[in-house]
Design a protein around this motif. Sequence first.
Motif, PDB file in Angstrom:
ATOM      1  N   GLU A  14       1.101  -0.072 -26.917  1.00  0.00           N
ATOM      2  CA  GLU A  14       1.387  -1.119 -25.948  1.00  0.00           C
ATOM      3  C   GLU A  14       0.224  -1.182 -24.731  1.00  0.00           C
ATOM      4  O   GLU A  14      -0.277  -2.072 -24.055  1.00  0.00           O
ATOM      5  N   GLN A  15      -0.016   0.109 -24.498  1.00  0.00           N
ATOM      6  CA  GLN A  15      -1.269   0.000 -23.445  1.00  0.00           C
ATOM      7  C   GLN A  15      -2.273  -0.347 -23.785  1.00  0.00           C
ATOM      8  O   GLN A  15      -3.119  -1.213 -22.844  1.00  0.00           O
ATOM      9  N   LEU A  18      -2.199  -3.933 -23.522  1.00  0.00           N
ATOM     10  CA  LEU A  18      -2.072  -4.294 -22.235  1.00  0.00           C
ATOM     11  C   LEU A  18      -3.595  -4.344 -21.596  1.00  0.00           C
ATOM     12  O   LEU A  18      -4.051  -5.188 -20.959  1.00  0.00           O
ATOM     13  N   ASP A  19      -4.238  -3.236 -22.050  1.00  0.00           N
ATOM     14  CA  ASP A  19      -5.759  -3.276 -21.579  1.00  0.00           C
ATOM     15  C   ASP A  19      -6.586  -4.366 -22.207  1.00  0.00           C
ATOM     16  O   ASP A  19      -7.515  -5.099 -21.464  1.00  0.00           O
ATOM     17  N   ALA A  22      -5.699  -7.587 -20.457  1.00  0.00           N
ATOM     18  CA  ALA A  22      -6.216  -7.797 -19.108  1.00  0.00           C
ATOM     19  C   ALA A  22      -7.713  -8.191 -18.936  1.00  0.00           C
ATOM     20  O   ALA A  22      -8.250  -8.935 -18.470  1.00  0.00           O
ATOM     21  N   LEU A  58       3.764 -10.930 -21.206  1.00  0.00           N
ATOM     22  CA  LEU A  58       2.475 -10.323 -21.167  1.00  0.00           C
ATOM     23  C   LEU A  58       1.992 -10.259 -20.016  1.00  0.00           C
ATOM     24  O   LEU A  58       1.396  -9.241 -19.488  1.00  0.00           O
ATOM     25  N   ALA A  61       3.269  -8.037 -17.790  1.00  0.00           N
ATOM     26  CA  ALA A  61       3.268  -6.621 -17.744  1.00  0.00           C
ATOM     27  C   ALA A  61       2.074  -6.205 -17.324  1.00  0.00           C
ATOM     28  O   ALA A  61       1.570  -4.946 -16.908  1.00  0.00           O
ATOM     29  N   VAL A  62       0.781  -7.044 -17.469  1.00  0.00           N
ATOM     30  CA  VAL A  62      -0.438  -6.813 -17.258  1.00  0.00           C
ATOM     31  C   VAL A  62      -0.500  -6.390 -15.993  1.00  0.00           C
ATOM     32  O   VAL A  62      -1.429  -5.269 -15.429  1.00  0.00           O
TER      33      VAL A  62
END
Lengths: 184, 184, 184, 184
Positions: A14-15, A18-19, A22, A58, A61-62
């Motif tokens: 998930e990280q 997110l990266d 982003a 999304l 979360a970012v």
Amino acid sequence: MAESRKRADARRNEQSLLDAAAAAFVSDGVQVPVRDIAAKAGVGVGTIYRHFPTRADLIVAVYRHQVEACAEAGPRLLRESPGPYAALTSWIDLFADFLITKHGLAEALQSEDAAFQSLHTWFLDRLVPVCDQLVRAADSRLGAFELMYAVGNLCIGAGRDDRYDARRVVGVLLDGLRPRCATP
Amino acid sequence: MAESRKRADARRNEQSLLDAAAAAFVSDGVQVPVRDIAAKAGVGVGTIYRHFPTRADLIVAVYRHQVEACAEAGPRLLRESPGPYAALTSWIDLFADFLITKHGLAEALQSEDAAFQSLHTWFLDRLVPVCDQLVRAADSRLGAFELMYAVGNLCIGAGRDDRYDARRVVGVLLDGLRPRCATP
Amino acid sequence: MAESRKRADARRNEQSLLDAAAAAFVSDGVQVPVRDIAAKAGVGVGTIYRHFPTRADLIVAVYRHQVEACAEAGPRLLRESPGPYAALTSWIDLFADFLITKHGLAEALQSEDAAFQSLHTWFLDRLVPVCDQLVRAADSRLGAFELMYAVGNLCIGAGRDDRYDARRVVGVLLDGLRPRCATP
Amino acid sequence: MAESRKRADARRNEQSLLDAAAAAFVSDGVQVPVRDIAAKAGVGVGTIYRHFPTRADLIVAVYRHQVEACAEAGPRLLRESPGPYAALTSWIDLFADFLITKHGLAEALQSEDAAFQSLHTWFLDRLVPVCDQLVRAADSRLGAFELMYAVGNLCIGAGRDDRYDARRVVGVLLDGLRPRCATP
DNA sequence: AATGAATGAGTTTTCATTCAT
DNA sequence: TATGAATGAAAACTCATTCAT
């Protein structure tokens, strides 16, 4: 144990999502196709949808951590700054810095797309009250929402052209808010 | 004679196209589907493409007269205003007014979409020199490009939320540019 | 011992799967997403696939017992009814009742989806011979396959609209099969 | 003139679309992907959407003429048949024939998919009143809706298996509706 | 020159199925 | 053996752009 391992993996995954998101937001804007984000993250589109059912999820979360940090800085600055106007400028500098370094976020905040509605809401709900405290303490001519909106707008396109320095312009805007010496 | 009549017709036709496009830009943004503009104008989409091969051509055409007028106001204000700072604020007010009343234009100017590239170019080529004269006369801390960019950004979303008054914020920014009384 | 316990657990697990599947078939139709069945059963989708590699396997398993019971009722009714026509109508009533109360099954039997092929086959292989005995005894104008197919179709959508009563219509169809009195 | 020519072309095109859709419905069911219909018709998907914005529009268009003809046959048969029961059986034969030869339609009428809602509605609105007249005249034990629904269901899968003859079964059902001679 | 029908690439979203843990 | 995260093939739908009439 197997479960906690899997959960750890999923969290890592998930990280990385997110990266990738982003990065994609920065390079292609927040309207970037989900498929592109998935490709950048090296996962299938289904994985994105599993973790973040809507685009707004999304985006939120970012940016969650950074907004949180910004919100928490408000009361601290009010306590620690030499005066309320200094606290306000410090916080606005922080806020602007956040937006400027998150190239694409200012644009997202300004987008009218329905997919961003919940982003707007969350963002404002979290930060306007913080800013409001500072604004009231400093007896500013602009309200919290108006000031944040203005600074947000000024950060749009920061870094796109060397002739435009968003930080300097925000500085000028804050100067415009500074208590004046009396005109003779 | 028949030819000049035809030309007159074509000009009239083109004007109605521009009017429809302007209206569509205002109500739906500059990204409005070409088909919608065509429908508003009562012509086929082919006609739009014949007159304006790219979207940027259409946008430039829509705003040409108004940008012209704004450009021409610069030297006049410099002559007629009580001082250079007053001239600058008057012109910026004019410029901001133009953007605010052309809902959607500020967004277009800021858009990274390639379709708008030529719009940016033309817009800046025409207005930056004008603004530059005013800025130099007023000895402003911000350059012409930077100031115009800032004001353009501040006009984004004007009218979308009652809590944000773009004119007031532009006023604060200009206050930040005002020559200061000496600090003792 | 540990092994037999495990096997008992597995059987219990499989039964809870079948119960969940049956419920899902009824409420959402036999095309219900596998994930939904898994969720209802409180297991992972992988477990479903382990026990029932194809959807047809699952469907067959869900309806096995009831089809069995229906098949076994045929010879009994033939023995115990007052006459062969009565035996046929009783069995058809039983068959129709089964389908009507298994909302979604009639639709599945009629579906051309390849996933249901083995369901069709199994269903007919088991019941047509039973029905055939009854049909022959009653000297029906319709063959066993044809009658079952007809009744199956009449049960589609039973309960969806109050204006349609599948049992009544099946009754009319059976009336059409009744031996007639001579026309004068 | 140019316009009427184009309109003629478009009409021809639309007809070929309808033909392709009808064929696709028959061979793949009414749920056939729009893309497949487009491919069959030799057009792009956009063309389908232009002519028929929703799937229901397409389905209704495919079956419109035939439903119309069926509706118009009702009053005529009532006038011209030797008796009301004969009129009813003739009309039901016509109705069943229509469904049987439009393989896939009976399935569509029974589908619960929301995309077919307007098809159901239109179909029933048009034909139930016609059937109702016949049913009342013949003093049938089944109402118009119920009878049509039953016959519709009996036509599902007609032609899929030689052992099932939908026409014969419908005949038996109608026999079940026939006025009886008194039981002594 | 004007029209608007046709095209088809692009995007979103769902879900059957696989496979690492 | 059980899990459920990941995959990616479909499928629907939109709209910029082309081109026959």
